[in-house]
Structure formats: C-alpha cells, structure tokens
Design a protein around this motif. Structure first.
Motif, short mmCIF file in Angstrom:
data_model
loop_
_atom_site.label_atom_id
_atom_site.label_comp_id
_atom_site.label_asym_id
_atom_site.label_seq_id
_atom_site.Cartn_x
_atom_site.Cartn_y
_atom_site.Cartn_z
N THR A 54 -8.73 12.82 2.68
CA THR A 54 -9.48 11.93 1.80
C THR A 54 -10.95 12.33 1.72
N ALA B 99 -5.80 7.77 -0.15
CA ALA B 99 -6.60 6.60 0.21
C ALA B 99 -5.70 5.38 0.44
N LEU B 100 -4.69 5.22 -0.40
CA LEU B 100 -3.75 4.10 -0.25
C LEU B 100 -2.92 4.24 1.01
N TYR B 101 -2.62 5.49 1.38
CA TYR B 101 -1.84 5.68 2.61
C TYR B 101 -2.66 5.35 3.85
N ILE B 102 -3.97 5.54 3.79
CA ILE B 102 -4.82 5.11 4.90
C ILE B 102 -4.76 3.60 5.02
N ALA B 103 -4.82 2.92 3.88
CA ALA B 103 -4.68 1.46 3.88
C ALA B 103 -3.31 1.06 4.44
N ASN B 104 -2.29 1.84 4.14
CA ASN B 104 -0.96 1.59 4.66
C ASN B 104 -0.93 1.67 6.18
N TRP B 105 -1.59 2.70 6.72
CA TRP B 105 -1.62 2.84 8.18
C TRP B 105 -2.40 1.70 8.83
N VAL B 106 -3.49 1.26 8.21
CA VAL B 106 -4.27 0.14 8.74
C VAL B 106 -3.42 -1.13 8.74
N TRP B 107 -2.71 -1.34 7.64
CA TRP B 107 -1.82 -2.51 7.53
C TRP B 107 -0.75 -2.49 8.61
N PHE C 181 0.82 -1.21 0.00
CA PHE C 181 0.00 0.00 0.00
C PHE C 181 0.86 1.26 0.00
N ARG C 182 1.96 1.22 0.74
CA ARG C 182 2.87 2.36 0.79
C ARG C 182 3.50 2.59 -0.59
#
Length: 214
Positions: free
Chosen positions: A188, A160-168, A4-5
């Motif tokens: 976002t 949006a992808l960076y939010i997924a990165n933080w969740v991961w 994601f990052r």
C-alpha cells in the motif's frame, strides 16, 4: 467473511476487468507492464495451489479460478495476441531484483517449512512488490493513460481494503497474520504517491506522471 474482504475482492476483480477491457477494446497493451502481469500470474499460481488440497467455500474457489484465468489471459494478450503493441523498451525493470530477495525471504520467514506454506508465503511477499515494474514503466515514460490509472487505483484500493479486513479480523476474531499484514502495508505504501496524483490530477482530467518508486 466481512464487508472489507468482499469489497477488497470486488475492487481487485474490477481492476483486472478494467485492464482486460482496455487491452481488448484498444487492441493494444501500450503502457501496460508485461513484467508486472507475469509477477501477478506467478502470485496467483503459487498462492492458489490449495485449490487441489483444500475446499473452503464455493465463493473462495470461484474467485481463485477467476483470478488465475484472468492473469494468464492478460499475459497471453500482452506477449501473444497484441505483442506488437507491447512497449518492451520501457518495460525494463529487472525482475531478479524482486524474485531473488522474495524467494530468500520466503524460506527464512514463514509459518511452517513445508512446500505449500513456503509457496504461499512467496506469493504474499511477491504481491507486495509485483506492481513495481508497472510504476517504474510509468515513471520512465512520464505519463499513463487514464484507463491504466483507473486499473492501478482499484488495485491499490484492494490492498487498502485488505488492511482494513485484517484490522477487523484482529478486533473481532483476535486473528493476526504478521506476514500478510506487513506485506500488505508495504504494498500500500508503494501506492501512496500514485493515490495522491490520481486524486489531484486524473480526477481533474489531467495526465498522470509518477516519480520513481524505488
């Protein structure tokens, strides 16, 4: 570093390349907010001061340098090389409405009260609202060129992808940065109306108009 990052960085870089190519090929910066680009240049400048103090990786260093260079090249094209095509009348968002509260918040809410940390925090808060002059300009003119909407789409996708990165990272590393996550979510949210219009209009070959985001 997770997928994601990496995808977020690619999306961010692609957005900037799209913008630079658009300006270079058309020899015009019409429809582009110079004020948003100034804010993004300020974001990168205050965030990447650690280039002089900390080495993380070759990838990290190269990406930071690229973003810095591209941001200043964009500002130069708008206010220098192609300044005659710049629509200053519609790029009228008042930056003090963003800079004053962001500066105050960065002093009040940060991880540690040190110059570099405050500037890093300032960059995070500022990035969350830096796109507002561009969205304001689109809402004022009533439409945007297709290439400009592609730029905005990939910029929003990056967040949006960076939010997924933080969740991961939270689930795999038990790492959570409240300042970065909350700011990313806020940014976002500003793109939500745009994403809807991009999918329902731009991808169908129609012109995009955007309602006032603030």
């Amino acid at each position: 570093m997770n997928v994601f990052r990496i995808l977020g960085d690619i999306s961010h870089l692609l957005a900037i390349i799209i913008l630079l190519v658009k300006i270079h090929k058309s020899k015009s910066c019409a429809g582009i907010s110079g004020k948003s680009q100034i804010l993004f240049a300020l974001v990168f400048t205050t965030r990447y001061l650690d280039l002089f103090t900390t080495f993380i990786s070759v990838y990290n260093t190269v990406m930071k340098v690229i973003f810095l260079m591209c941001s200043y090249i964009t500002v130069y094209m708008i206010y220098g090389k192609f300044r005659k095509t710049f629509d200053s009348e519609n790029d009228s968002f008042r930056l003090e409405f963003l800079l004053v509260p962001v500066t105050g918040l960065s002093f009040l809410e940060n991880h540690s009260f040190t110059p570099l940390e405050i500037l890093w925090t300032f960059s995070i808060y500022l990035e969350s609202v830096a796109i507002l002059p561009q969205l304001f300009m689109i809402s004022k003119t009533g439409e945007a060129e297709t290439i400009t909407t592609h730029y905005l789409f990939f910029l929003g996708l990056y967040r949006a992808l960076y939010i997924a990165n933080w969740v991961w990272r939270y689930y795999t590393e038990n790492f959570y940065d409240q300042i970065a996550v909350v700011s990313g979510v806020v940014q976002t949210i500003f793109y939500c109306d745009f994403f809807y219009l991009y999918i329902t209009k731009v991808l169908k070959g129609k012109k995009l108009s955007l309602p006032m985001p603030v």
